[in-house]
Design a protein around this motif. Structure first.
Motif, mmCIF file in Angstrom:
data_model
loop_
_atom_site.group_PDB
_atom_site.id
_atom_site.type_symbol
_atom_site.label_atom_id
_atom_site.label_comp_id
_atom_site.label_asym_id
_atom_site.label_seq_id
_atom_site.Cartn_x
_atom_site.Cartn_y
_atom_site.Cartn_z
ATOM 1 N N LYS A 54 0.376 -0.819 -0.034
ATOM 2 C CA LYS A 54 -0.134 -0.126 0.126
ATOM 3 C C LYS A 54 0.845 1.225 0.087
ATOM 4 O O LYS A 54 0.598 2.534 -0.980
ATOM 5 N N ALA A 55 2.338 1.281 0.839
ATOM 6 C CA ALA A 55 2.657 2.330 1.045
ATOM 7 C C ALA A 55 3.594 2.191 -0.268
ATOM 8 O O ALA A 55 4.061 4.001 -0.616
ATOM 9 N N SER A 56 4.298 1.758 -1.229
ATOM 10 C CA SER A 56 4.921 1.774 -2.548
ATOM 11 C C SER A 56 3.762 2.360 -3.326
ATOM 12 O O SER A 56 4.415 2.318 -4.372
ATOM 13 N N LEU A 57 2.202 1.647 -3.421
ATOM 14 C CA LEU A 57 1.703 2.708 -4.214
ATOM 15 C C LEU A 57 2.193 3.375 -5.302
ATOM 16 O O LEU A 57 1.759 4.528 -4.362
ATOM 17 N N PRO A 58 1.371 3.652 -7.129
ATOM 18 C CA PRO A 58 1.923 4.604 -7.393
ATOM 19 C C PRO A 58 0.472 6.192 -7.444
ATOM 20 O O PRO A 58 0.370 5.583 -6.313
ATOM 21 N N GLU A 59 0.835 7.347 -7.291
ATOM 22 C CA GLU A 59 -0.504 8.273 -6.849
ATOM 23 C C GLU A 59 -1.612 7.823 -7.609
ATOM 24 O O GLU A 59 -1.923 7.472 -9.400
ATOM 25 N N ALA A 60 -2.741 8.103 -6.565
ATOM 26 C CA ALA A 60 -3.643 7.485 -6.991
ATOM 27 C C ALA A 60 -4.225 8.929 -7.797
ATOM 28 O O ALA A 60 -4.188 10.042 -7.118
ATOM 29 N N GLN A 61 -5.775 8.294 -9.481
ATOM 30 C CA GLN A 61 -6.386 9.842 -9.088
ATOM 31 C C GLN A 61 -7.693 9.391 -8.952
ATOM 32 O O GLN A 61 -7.994 7.844 -8.156
ATOM 33 N N THR A 62 -8.823 10.763 -9.615
ATOM 34 C CA THR A 62 -9.803 10.625 -9.335
ATOM 35 C C THR A 62 -10.725 10.040 -10.014
ATOM 36 O O THR A 62 -10.663 10.711 -11.111
ATOM 37 N N VAL A 63 -11.567 8.505 -9.813
ATOM 38 C CA VAL A 63 -12.056 8.495 -10.514
ATOM 39 C C VAL A 63 -13.737 7.815 -10.683
ATOM 40 O O VAL A 63 -14.157 8.094 -9.566
ATOM 41 N N GLU A 64 -14.508 8.104 -11.352
ATOM 42 C CA GLU A 64 -16.055 8.238 -11.173
ATOM 43 C C GLU A 64 -16.618 6.743 -11.543
ATOM 44 O O GLU A 64 -16.482 6.563 -13.050
ATOM 45 N N VAL A 65 -17.253 6.095 -11.175
ATOM 46 C CA VAL A 65 -18.099 5.327 -11.464
ATOM 47 C C VAL A 65 -19.758 5.265 -11.753
ATOM 48 O O VAL A 65 -19.985 6.265 -11.048
ATOM 49 N N LYS A 66 -20.463 5.339 -12.257
ATOM 50 C CA LYS A 66 -22.047 5.967 -13.278
ATOM 51 C C LYS A 66 -22.369 5.406 -12.448
ATOM 52 O O LYS A 66 -23.295 5.723 -11.988
ATOM 53 N N ASP A 67 -22.828 3.745 -12.628
ATOM 54 C CA ASP A 67 -23.516 3.304 -11.411
ATOM 55 C C ASP A 67 -22.590 2.040 -10.601
ATOM 56 O O ASP A 67 -22.575 0.730 -11.512
ATOM 57 N N ASP A 68 -22.579 2.419 -9.516
ATOM 58 C CA ASP A 68 -21.934 1.703 -8.979
ATOM 59 C C ASP A 68 -22.192 -0.015 -8.388
ATOM 60 O O ASP A 68 -23.728 0.308 -7.535
ATOM 61 N N PRO A 69 -22.121 -0.868 -9.645
ATOM 62 C CA PRO A 69 -23.759 -2.526 -7.925
ATOM 63 C C PRO A 69 -23.557 -2.218 -7.058
ATOM 64 O O PRO A 69 -24.078 -3.435 -6.640
ATOM 65 N N VAL A 70 -21.929 -2.118 -6.063
ATOM 66 C CA VAL A 70 -22.483 -1.779 -4.250
ATOM 67 C C VAL A 70 -22.894 -1.301 -3.844
ATOM 68 O O VAL A 70 -23.290 -1.051 -2.939
ATOM 69 N N PHE A 71 -22.937 0.387 -3.910
ATOM 70 C CA PHE A 71 -23.433 1.600 -3.729
ATOM 71 C C PHE A 71 -24.739 1.420 -4.589
ATOM 72 O O PHE A 71 -25.616 2.861 -3.579
ATOM 73 N N PHE A 72 -25.154 1.088 -5.134
ATOM 74 C CA PHE A 72 -26.441 1.105 -6.377
ATOM 75 C C PHE A 72 -26.347 2.834 -6.733
ATOM 76 O O PHE A 72 -27.715 3.187 -6.599
ATOM 77 N N LYS A 73 -25.213 3.798 -7.111
ATOM 78 C CA LYS A 73 -25.660 4.603 -7.607
ATOM 79 C C LYS A 73 -24.194 5.845 -7.608
ATOM 80 O O LYS A 73 -22.687 4.636 -7.923
ATOM 81 N N THR A 74 -23.618 6.880 -7.952
ATOM 82 C CA THR A 74 -22.881 7.560 -8.739
ATOM 83 C C THR A 74 -21.303 7.313 -8.191
ATOM 84 O O THR A 74 -22.537 7.956 -6.643
ATOM 85 N N LYS A 75 -20.715 6.722 -7.389
ATOM 86 C CA LYS A 75 -18.930 7.074 -6.769
ATOM 87 C C LYS A 75 -18.565 7.579 -7.399
ATOM 88 O O LYS A 75 -18.181 7.276 -8.576
ATOM 89 N N SER A 76 -17.387 8.300 -6.490
ATOM 90 C CA SER A 76 -15.863 8.506 -6.688
ATOM 91 C C SER A 76 -15.298 8.329 -5.997
ATOM 92 O O SER A 76 -15.024 7.580 -4.562
ATOM 93 N N TYR A 77 -14.178 8.043 -6.957
ATOM 94 C CA TYR A 77 -12.830 6.877 -5.680
ATOM 95 C C TYR A 77 -11.058 7.823 -6.278
ATOM 96 O O TYR A 77 -11.461 7.958 -7.259
ATOM 97 N N LYS A 78 -10.492 7.728 -5.297
ATOM 98 C CA LYS A 78 -9.067 7.614 -5.989
ATOM 99 C C LYS A 78 -8.689 6.107 -5.798
ATOM 100 O O LYS A 78 -8.374 5.319 -4.945
#
Length: 283
Positions: A54-78
């Motif tokens: 985890k500490a060695s992972l490259p820098e994350a970007q913000t991505v948007e998921v239009k229809d997340d199948p776990v949350f059942f809505k649009t979600k944004s993640y690093k």
């Protein structure tokens, strides 16, 4: 419906056979059973325990998921492109035939989906490391499924170009390990070599059940083993098995298994007939 599906050694010729995620509206398509010879890397280079890097992972970007199948809505993640993670921490995959390689996702809760590596890399797949909407000081929001709180941490695989209704893609959360494997040696004990009529049931079982249930001790650990030492068909009536699959909570209080509603009665019959066949082929 998620953990340790057996990671196969690559000291063999690669072959692929292809998972409510039977839970949370997920499954997978069957892969080819063709065999192909490839360069054989060291076994240790074929898996990575994600919390350790985890500490060695490259820098994350913000991505948007239009229809997340776990949350059942649009979600944004690093998140980090999954291919970038593989390039940095599992570079041995470049020497493999990705058409004949499985990527196996191991989750803390026992869910253990796998997919064709080629299929995963054909889309914009990401390793999400945190939820943009999480409260300050927290990395994740845990959704509820009934009275049960679902743990998303530490990682979650998401896609920005896969619709939630496409159940052939896996969205494993609570993810801790990624491995590359061949679907040949150990899945061979599950393939109905002596009866071609059971191949369809085998494929349906592998796609929809094997991520959570083991058969002949091969498969997920989230649910019970279904063939060894006794097949579920040897102690449950067949019609009861099918009814349970369709509505688990009508049989068991607080059952974590989700209702399987995307399979037809004919497909359930194929699976049950395959299980009856495997009852005579225990390993």
């Amino acid at each position: 419906m998620k953990k340790v599906l057996v990671v196969l050694a690559f000291g063999i010729a690669l072959a692929s056979c292809n998972n409510s995620q039977t839970s949370d509206n997920q499954s997978a398509v069957s892969d080819s059973t063709a065999v192909d010879t490839v360069v054989v890397p060291q076994k240790d280079s074929l898996s990575v325990y994600l919390p350790d890097i985890k500490a060695s992972l490259p820098e994350a970007q913000t991505v948007e998921v239009k229809d997340d199948p776990v949350f059942f809505k649009t979600k944004s993640y690093k998140a980090i492109p999954l291919q970038t993670v593989l390039d940095q921490f599992l570079p041995a995959y470049k020497s493999l035939d990705i058409k004949q390689t499985q990527i196996v996702f191991e989750c803390e809760d026992g869910y253990n989906p796998s997919m064709s590596l080629e299929k995963v890399l054909s889309k914009k797949s990401y390793l999400a490391i945190s939820d943009v909407e999480a409260p300050k000081g927290q990395e994740w929001i845990n959704p509820k499924k009934g009275d049960h709180e679902m743990k998303i941490a530490p990682f979650y695989v998401v896609y920005t170009d896969v619709p939630a209704k496409d159940v052939t893609y896996k969205w494993p959360y609570n993810l801790v390990k990624i491995s590359l494997s061949a679907a040949s040696k150990e899945l061979a004990v599950l393939f109905p070599k002596e009866d071609d009529t059971q191949v369809k049931g085998f494929e349906l079982f592998k796609v929809n059940c094997l991520t959570c249930h083991s058969l002949n001790k091969v498969g997920g650990k989230m649910g019970p083993e279904l063939n060894y030492p006794k097949s579920v068909t040897e102690y449950w009536q067949i019609d009861q098995i099918k009814q349970f699959v369709k509505a688990p909570t009508s049989f068991r209080n607080e059952c974590k298994m989700p209702a399987v509603t995307h399979l037809s009665d004919k497909e359930l019959d194929e699976i049950v007939n395959y299980l009856k066949y495997m009852a005579k082929h225990k390993v």
